[in-house]
Scaffold this motif. Structure first.
Motif, PDB file in Angstrom:
ATOM      1  N   LEU A  41       6.229 -12.882  -0.205  1.00 35.96           N
ATOM      2  CA  LEU A  41       5.444 -13.599  -1.217  1.00 35.96           C
ATOM      3  C   LEU A  41       5.356 -15.084  -0.878  1.00 35.96           C
ATOM      4  N   ALA A  42       6.428 -15.646  -0.359  1.00 34.27           N
ATOM      5  CA  ALA A  42       6.414 -17.063   0.013  1.00 34.27           C
ATOM      6  C   ALA A  42       5.447 -17.336   1.163  1.00 34.27           C
ATOM      7  N   ARG A  43       5.175 -16.325   1.962  1.00 35.58           N
ATOM      8  CA  ARG A  43       4.234 -16.479   3.081  1.00 35.58           C
ATOM      9  C   ARG A  43       2.818 -16.092   2.714  1.00 35.58           C
ATOM     10  N   GLY A  44       2.552 -15.881   1.433  1.00 32.57           N
ATOM     11  CA  GLY A  44       1.194 -15.680   0.969  1.00 32.57           C
ATOM     12  C   GLY A  44       0.740 -14.254   0.814  1.00 32.57           C
ATOM     13  N   HIS A  45       1.613 -13.263   1.014  1.00 32.50           N
ATOM     14  CA  HIS A  45       1.221 -11.869   0.843  1.00 32.50           C
ATOM     15  C   HIS A  45       1.177 -11.509  -0.641  1.00 32.50           C
ATOM     16  N   GLY A  46       0.418 -10.469  -0.958  1.00 29.56           N
ATOM     17  CA  GLY A  46       0.312 -10.018  -2.337  1.00 29.56           C
ATOM     18  C   GLY A  46       1.534  -9.231  -2.774  1.00 29.56           C
ATOM     19  N   HIS A  47       1.610  -8.984  -4.087  1.00 26.48           N
ATOM     20  CA  HIS A  47       2.768  -8.285  -4.638  1.00 26.48           C
ATOM     21  C   HIS A  47       2.845  -6.846  -4.142  1.00 26.48           C
ATOM     22  N   LEU A  48       1.711  -6.169  -4.033  1.00 24.30           N
ATOM     23  CA  LEU A  48       1.732  -4.777  -3.605  1.00 24.30           C
ATOM     24  C   LEU A  48       2.274  -4.655  -2.184  1.00 24.30           C
ATOM     25  N   VAL A  49       1.789  -5.499  -1.289  1.00 22.65           N
ATOM     26  CA  VAL A  49       2.258  -5.475   0.100  1.00 22.65           C
ATOM     27  C   VAL A  49       3.743  -5.840   0.157  1.00 22.65           C
ATOM     28  N   ALA A  50       4.118  -6.874  -0.567  1.00 19.87           N
ATOM     29  CA  ALA A  50       5.512  -7.337  -0.529  1.00 19.87           C
ATOM     30  C   ALA A  50       6.462  -6.282  -1.089  1.00 19.87           C
ATOM     31  N   ASP A  51       6.090  -5.669  -2.203  1.00 17.99           N
ATOM     32  CA  ASP A  51       6.983  -4.682  -2.822  1.00 17.99           C
ATOM     33  C   ASP A  51       7.075  -3.413  -1.986  1.00 17.99           C
ATOM     34  N   THR A  52       5.961  -2.965  -1.440  1.00 18.06           N
ATOM     35  CA  THR A  52       5.985  -1.765  -0.588  1.00 18.06           C
ATOM     36  C   THR A  52       6.839  -2.003   0.652  1.00 18.06           C
ATOM     37  N   ALA A  53       6.624  -3.154   1.298  1.00 18.38           N
ATOM     38  CA  ALA A  53       7.426  -3.482   2.480  1.00 18.38           C
ATOM     39  C   ALA A  53       8.900  -3.602   2.128  1.00 18.38           C
ATOM     40  N   ALA A  54       9.193  -4.163   0.953  1.00 13.68           N
ATOM     41  CA  ALA A  54      10.586  -4.336   0.539  1.00 13.68           C
ATOM     42  C   ALA A  54      11.286  -2.982   0.392  1.00 13.68           C
ATOM     43  N   LEU A  55      10.606  -2.024  -0.213  1.00 11.89           N
ATOM     44  CA  LEU A  55      11.213  -0.705  -0.384  1.00 11.89           C
ATOM     45  C   LEU A  55      11.387   0.009   0.955  1.00 11.89           C
ATOM     46  N   LEU A  56      10.401  -0.134   1.846  1.00 14.13           N
ATOM     47  CA  LEU A  56      10.514   0.494   3.171  1.00 14.13           C
ATOM     48  C   LEU A  56      11.679  -0.109   3.962  1.00 14.13           C
ATOM     49  N   VAL A  57      11.795  -1.429   3.922  1.00 15.47           N
ATOM     50  CA  VAL A  57      12.888  -2.088   4.637  1.00 15.47           C
ATOM     51  C   VAL A  57      14.238  -1.698   4.037  1.00 15.47           C
ATOM     52  N   THR A  58      14.300  -1.568   2.716  1.00 24.98           N
ATOM     53  CA  THR A  58      15.560  -1.201   2.066  1.00 24.98           C
ATOM     54  C   THR A  58      15.971   0.224   2.423  1.00 24.98           C
ATOM     55  N   VAL A  59      15.018   1.141   2.435  1.00 25.41           N
ATOM     56  CA  VAL A  59      15.334   2.520   2.819  1.00 25.41           C
ATOM     57  C   VAL A  59      15.770   2.575   4.279  1.00 25.41           C
ATOM     58  N   ALA A  60      15.107   1.792   5.154  1.00 21.53           N
ATOM     59  CA  ALA A  60      15.519   1.737   6.563  1.00 21.53           C
ATOM     60  C   ALA A  60      16.930   1.172   6.694  1.00 21.53           C
TER      61      ALA A  60
END
Length: 345
Positions: A80-99
């Protein structure tokens, strides 16, 4: 069938009543501060339920789940600090957490018991060190700020009530999914690995793989709780990754009752209320929480929820049957007649 329906009817009514009370909570509370406290209870309950998958149903005690909790928050905040939207940030966050949960599992499932606990603790401390020392990425002690909350379907979540209902929807989804998993064949096999690991292996079950999938499920919901925590505070710092967060989550699970759905929720409510409400009146609230935990372990070692159910069953049995009546005294035996050599003169 009649006995089963008789048991299910009160339980269904209690669940419906609890959901109704949660739905109208902002109306009868009325104070934004206490609505925010309720939101904290809900997303920490999600975190405790996620940890309970391993601790309660898998028999694997983790002291590194703060790393998974914070991984989602940090990933979303940085994107989010780098300008991405909430949907992209939240989806990536969950994928990274599962990984990350997969890495946790591969490393920690080499052992059980104290070995498993120590490996998860070590991984959590490594993640804390990264969050604290890699200042060029995580901003170190200064943390990362989030300027806004998402607006799903155009709903405004900036206020206390709106964010509470978001937490409530996620909480109900988490409880529902956990109930399905617990009652599924996978849930039965996970409990089997907890109780009889060797027997499950002898029956042909892949114990490691069952625990691996349980770790991924736990990691996913830990990430969801971490995202709610991020949006609640709109800020994240290395303090979230510290051992204290993992210990508090474990305390929630143990205090409420492991291997139950209601136990971690009650434990989360206890810890959050102590931190945010009781601490306003008692300076040494940590000591009070410690005393409460000691009392729970001493008198209700199974946790508050199972222990209360046991006491309620005991009290109901005593009310129905009363105290056992003392046995009626039997007839007094007559003294033995004199005989033998002493009776013969």
């Amino acid at each position: 069938m009649s006995a089963v329906s008789g048991l299910l009817a009160p339980r269904t009514a209690a669940i419906a009543m609890a959901v109704l009370l949660l739905l109208v909570l902002p109306l009868w509370v009325g104070n934004a501060y206490y609505v925010n406290i309720a939101s904290q209870i809900l997303f920490f309950a999600v975190f405790a339920l996620a940890l309970n998958v391993l601790v309660g149903y898998g028999g694997l005690t983790s002291l590194g789940h703060a790393g998974l909790f914070a991984m989602a928050g940090y990933t979303a905040a940085l994107l989010l600090a780098r300008g991405h939207g909430h949907l992209v940030a939240d989806t990536a966050a969950l994928l990274v957490t599962v990984a990350t949960a997969a890495v946790y599992a591969v490393l920690s499932l080499r052992a059980t018991g104290i070995g498993f606990l120590m490996i998860t603790l070590a991984i959590g401390q490594i993640l804390w060190g990264i969050a604290y020392r890699w200042a060029s990425l995580t901003n170190g002690d200064n943390g990362v700020n989030v300027s806004s909350r998402p607006m799903p379907f155009g709903l405004d979540l900036s206020g206390a009530d709106g964010f509470y209902y978001l937490c409530l929807v996620v909480f109900l989804a988490c409880v529902g999914s956990m109930a399905v998993v617990v009652r599924s064949p996978f849930g039965a096999s996970l409990r089997g690995t907890r109780d009889q690991e060797r027997r499950m292996a002898a029956l042909g079950y892949d114990v490691w793989l069952i625990r691996f999938w349980a770790f991924l499920l736990s990691g996913f919901w830990s990430g969801v709780a971490g995202l709610l925590f991020l949006y609640y505070n709109q800020f994240i710092s290395p303090q979230v990754v510290a051992l204290t967060t993992s210990a508090e989550a474990l305390l929630m699970v143990i205090a409420g009752g492991t291997a139950t759905l209601l136990g971690p929720i009650v434990g989360a409510a206890l810890v959050v209320i102590m931190k945010n409400v009781v601490s306003a009146y008692i300076v040494r609230w940590n000591m009070v929480l410690g005393i409460i935990f000691i009392l729970i372990v001493s008198f209700m070692p199974e946790g508050l929820v199972p222990g209360s159910a046991r006491l309620w069953a005991w009290a109901r049995h005593r009310l129905r049957h009363g105290k056992p009546k003392p046995a009626a005294p039997g007839p007094v035996a007559a003294p033995p007649a004199s005989g033998g050599k002493e009776g013969v003169r």
